[in-house]
Scaffold this motif. Structure first.
Motif, PDB file in Angstrom:
ATOM      1  N   ASN A  60       0.832  -1.199   0.000  1.00  0.00           N
ATOM      2  CA  ASN A  60       0.000   0.000   0.000  1.00  0.00           C
ATOM      3  C   ASN A  60       0.865   1.247   0.000  1.00  0.00           C
ATOM      4  O   ASN A  60       1.900   1.297   0.675  1.00  0.00           O
ATOM      5  CB  ASN A  60      -0.918   0.011   1.216  1.00  0.00           C
ATOM      6  N   ASN A  65      -3.577   2.925  -0.913  1.00  0.00           N
ATOM      7  CA  ASN A  65      -3.901   2.328  -2.206  1.00  0.00           C
ATOM      8  C   ASN A  65      -2.866   1.265  -2.570  1.00  0.00           C
ATOM      9  O   ASN A  65      -1.660   1.496  -2.433  1.00  0.00           O
ATOM     10  CB  ASN A  65      -3.915   3.400  -3.303  1.00  0.00           C
ATOM     11  N   PRO A  66      -3.307   0.102  -3.045  1.00  0.00           N
ATOM     12  CA  PRO A  66      -2.345  -0.933  -3.418  1.00  0.00           C
ATOM     13  C   PRO A  66      -1.529  -0.525  -4.638  1.00  0.00           C
ATOM     14  O   PRO A  66      -2.050   0.045  -5.599  1.00  0.00           O
ATOM     15  CB  PRO A  66      -3.214  -2.145  -3.715  1.00  0.00           C
TER      16      PRO A  66
END
Length: 73
Positions: A60, A65-66
């Protein structure tokens, strides 16, 4: 000066307790013991070597957010 030479000099200064490190001898002993245990475990033999391809992974970003390593390539 090579990287190895710089690392060797840093290690010597650190272990000697030279400023700014000022590390107690007990800490150096623990570090040496931990290093010996790591070597004895064989973990270093399993580690990737220079030139090996790292497996893909996703972590992340700071916002959660990945982010895929493959996407970064």
């Amino acid at each position: 000066m090579s990287l190895q030479t710089k690392l060797d000099a840093f290690k010597a200064d650190f272990e000697a307790g030279k400023p700014p490190y000022n590390v107690p001898a007990s800490v150096i002993e623990v570090m040496h013991r931990a290093t010996a245990e790591l070597v004895a475990s064989g973990a270093a033999e399993k580690a990737l070597k220079a030139g090996n391809k790292a497996p893909s992974f996703t972590l992340n970003d700071p916002e959660g957010n990945p982010v895929s390593s493959a996407d970064l390539l």
